[in-house]
Scaffold this motif. Sequence first.
Motif, short mmCIF file in Angstrom:
data_model
loop_
_atom_site.label_atom_id
_atom_site.label_comp_id
_atom_site.label_asym_id
_atom_site.label_seq_id
_atom_site.Cartn_x
_atom_site.Cartn_y
_atom_site.Cartn_z
N ASP A 120 0.86 -1.18 0.00
CA ASP A 120 0.00 0.00 0.00
C ASP A 120 0.89 1.23 0.00
OD1 ASP A 120 -3.27 0.27 1.29
OD2 ASP A 120 -2.13 1.93 0.47
N THR A 121 0.27 2.39 -0.14
CA THR A 121 1.00 3.66 -0.09
C THR A 121 0.72 4.41 1.20
OG1 THR A 121 -0.82 4.76 -1.26
CG2 THR A 121 1.00 3.92 -2.60
N ASP A 122 -0.16 3.91 2.02
CA ASP A 122 -0.56 4.55 3.27
C ASP A 122 0.10 3.83 4.45
OD1 ASP A 122 -1.97 5.30 5.64
OD2 ASP A 122 -3.74 5.80 4.45
N THR A 175 7.04 -2.03 -6.28
CA THR A 175 6.26 -3.14 -5.75
C THR A 175 6.81 -4.50 -6.17
OG1 THR A 175 4.28 -1.76 -5.75
CG2 THR A 175 3.94 -4.12 -5.61
N ASP A 226 5.92 -0.57 1.24
CA ASP A 226 5.45 0.79 0.99
C ASP A 226 5.70 1.10 -0.48
OD1 ASP A 226 5.01 3.51 0.77
OD2 ASP A 226 6.27 4.07 2.47
N ALA A 227 4.64 1.17 -1.25
CA ALA A 227 4.75 1.34 -2.70
C ALA A 227 5.26 2.73 -3.08
CB ALA A 227 3.40 1.07 -3.37
N LEU A 228 5.28 3.67 -2.15
CA LEU A 228 5.86 4.98 -2.44
C LEU A 228 7.37 4.97 -2.31
CD1 LEU A 228 3.36 7.42 -0.67
CD2 LEU A 228 3.57 6.94 -3.11
#
Length: 81
Positions: free
Chosen positions: A41-43, A66, A60-62
């Motif tokens: 996820d990004t959150d 991925t 963390d995809a940010l």
Amino acid sequence: MLSTVVDGGVLRTASNSSECVGDGSIMGARLAGASRIIVVDTDLKKLERAKEFGATHTVDALEVDTVCGIKSLTGKTAQTS
């Protein structure tokens, strides 16, 4: 979007409307005996919550690509459908 990798397969759940869907998927995977549950996820809050519900790993995809993040944890890329 929350993606959960369970023993090499990917289960995608849209958690925009309700986090219960993603949390339930994680709990279901744990109850089904999954030895490795990777949540992407990004959150950061959602990733922490995923750990509380049984995720063994989070990505963390940010911060991390991925595919590379999953490959670093599993040694292979996940199969999606």
